[in-house]
Design a protein around this motif. Sequence first.
Motif, PDB file in Angstrom:
ATOM      1  N   VAL A 198       0.891  -1.165   0.000  1.00  0.00           N
ATOM      2  CA  VAL A 198       0.000   0.000   0.000  1.00  0.00           C
ATOM      3  C   VAL A 198       0.924   1.207   0.000  1.00  0.00           C
ATOM      4  N   LEU A 199       0.638   2.179  -0.883  1.00  0.00           N
ATOM      5  CA  LEU A 199       1.618   3.251  -1.089  1.00  0.00           C
ATOM      6  C   LEU A 199       1.178   4.567  -0.440  1.00  0.00           C
ATOM      7  N   ALA A 200       2.064   5.089   0.398  1.00  0.00           N
ATOM      8  CA  ALA A 200       1.816   6.363   1.086  1.00  0.00           C
ATOM      9  C   ALA A 200       2.676   7.446   0.439  1.00  0.00           C
ATOM     10  N   ASP A 201       2.316   8.708   0.690  1.00  0.00           N
ATOM     11  CA  ASP A 201       3.036   9.811   0.056  1.00  0.00           C
ATOM     12  C   ASP A 201       4.306  10.154   0.843  1.00  0.00           C
ATOM     13  N   VAL A 202       5.123  11.004   0.220  1.00  0.00           N
ATOM     14  CA  VAL A 202       6.396  11.391   0.840  1.00  0.00           C
ATOM     15  C   VAL A 202       6.339  12.847   1.294  1.00  0.00           C
ATOM     16  N   ASP A 203       7.288  13.181   2.164  1.00  0.00           N
ATOM     17  CA  ASP A 203       7.483  14.561   2.595  1.00  0.00           C
ATOM     18  C   ASP A 203       8.285  15.259   1.491  1.00  0.00           C
ATOM     19  N   ASP A 237       5.968   9.972   4.573  1.00  0.00           N
ATOM     20  CA  ASP A 237       5.324  10.929   5.466  1.00  0.00           C
ATOM     21  C   ASP A 237       4.430  10.154   6.452  1.00  0.00           C
ATOM     22  N   PRO A 238       4.710  10.231   7.762  1.00  0.00           N
ATOM     23  CA  PRO A 238       3.939   9.448   8.737  1.00  0.00           C
ATOM     24  C   PRO A 238       2.426   9.726   8.664  1.00  0.00           C
ATOM     25  N   GLU A 239       2.033  10.970   8.386  1.00  0.00           N
ATOM     26  CA  GLU A 239       0.595  11.269   8.330  1.00  0.00           C
ATOM     27  C   GLU A 239      -0.064  10.523   7.174  1.00  0.00           C
ATOM     28  N   SER A 240       0.639  10.466   6.059  1.00  0.00           N
ATOM     29  CA  SER A 240       0.104   9.730   4.909  1.00  0.00           C
ATOM     30  C   SER A 240       0.056   8.231   5.216  1.00  0.00           C
TER      31      SER A 240
END
Length: 365
Positions: free
Chosen positions: A100-105, A112-115
Motif C-alpha cells: 500500500v503506497l503512502a506519500d512522501v514529505d 510521510d507518517p501522516e500519509s
Amino acid sequence: MILMNDFKAEPEALRREELAALDRVLRSGWYILGEEGRTFEKEWARRCGVRRAVGTGNGMDAIEIGLRALRIGPGDEVVTTPMTAFATVLAVLRAGATPVLADVDPSTALLDPESVRRCLSPKTKAVLVVHLYGQVRRPDVWGTFCRENKIEFLEDAAQSHLAEWDGRRAGSFGAWGAFSFYPTKNLGTAGDGGALTTDREEVSALAERLRNYGQSERYHHPELGLNSRLDEIHAALLGVRLAWVERFTARRREIARAYFTGLRNPGVSLLSPPAQEKSHVHHLFVALCGERDRLAAFLKDRGVQTLVHYPVPVHRQEPCRTLRVDPKGLRNAEAHAERCLSLPCHPQMTDDQVGQVIEAVNAFR
Ligand SMILES: Cc1ncc(COP(=O)(O)O)c(C=O)c1O
C-alpha cells in the motif's frame, strides 16, 4: 565526462586488496556458504550494531526473505513509499503480501507518517521505511508509530549503509534492515549481493533457511525457500571494501557539503540538509528543478553525467496501477519524480570536478 560512479578511478591499493581476496577464495576451493560469508556476516552485523546479519543474493531478495521470515505474506498489507527503487515494492509482491503506497514529505522525499496513517487498515502488518538517497530520519518516530499501531517497523537500507541516528545505525532500528551490495551502493561488490540485519534470532535463523531452498539440514526442506546466497567471492570483496567505506562516506559528505554551500541557482533547489551530523551517507545527491530534463541536457553538454531517481513513481508503473494508495493521493511523490535530478557524488571525485559540477549547475538559465 564527470560520471555518476567511477570504479576505474578507485585507489590501486584497494584493487590490490581485492585481487588478493579473489585469489584467496579461488585457491580455497570453497565458493558458497563458507568461512568468507560467515566472517563478513559477523563483521557486517557488528558494524550495523545488531546480533545477526544474513547474506543474500541481492537486496531485493533480502526484503522478500525478511518479510517471509516474519510470516508476512498473502492477505497482509505492507505500507511503503512509491518513491523508491521498483525492487522495494516488487519484493513485497513476491513475498505474497500487498503493498500500500503512502506519500512522501516533499522536503526529504521520505515517507510521510501522516500519509502512512491514512493507509493503515486491519490488514496492515508492517511499514517498510526506505532510507532514500542515504538519509536516516527520525527512526524513533517510526518505532513509536509502529509500536502504537502494533505493526512491524522494517527498513529498506539498500541506500544507507552506516547512516546513523543518535549513534545507532541503519538496519538496527526496526525488526530488520535489508541491504543491497549492488556495485554502485556505498558498500558494493563486483556483482550482486545483499544482507538482512536483525536482533531477532528467530528471524535470522529462518532467513538462513529461506535463502537456501528452505533447507534445515542437508536435503531436508521444512520451508519452500529461494536460492539467494551471498557467495564467497562477493563476501570476500565486501570484507575488503568494508575497510574503505568510512573513508568513502567521509568524501561523499565533503562533496555534499560543497554542493550545499556552492549551488546557487534560483531555478534549482535542494532537499533538506542532513538532520544530524552522520544521518546522511549521500548515496545520491539530489537537486530539484522545474525544467529537470533541460537541466540534465545542459549538464551533459558541459561534461556532467546525471541520473533520475526516480522518474516514474511505483504507482505509475504498469503492474502497480491497481495498488491501494493514500486516499489523498500521492502528489508529493509525483511532483518529486518530475523534478528530481541526481548529481555526481561519488568518493573518487576530485575537488576540481566538484567545482565543475557547481559551476555548470549555477550557469543554467
Ligand atoms: C531502495 C532500494 N531497495 C532495494 C534495492 C534492491 O537491491 P538489489 O538491486 O541488490 O536487488 C535497491 C537497489 O537498487 C534500492 O535502491
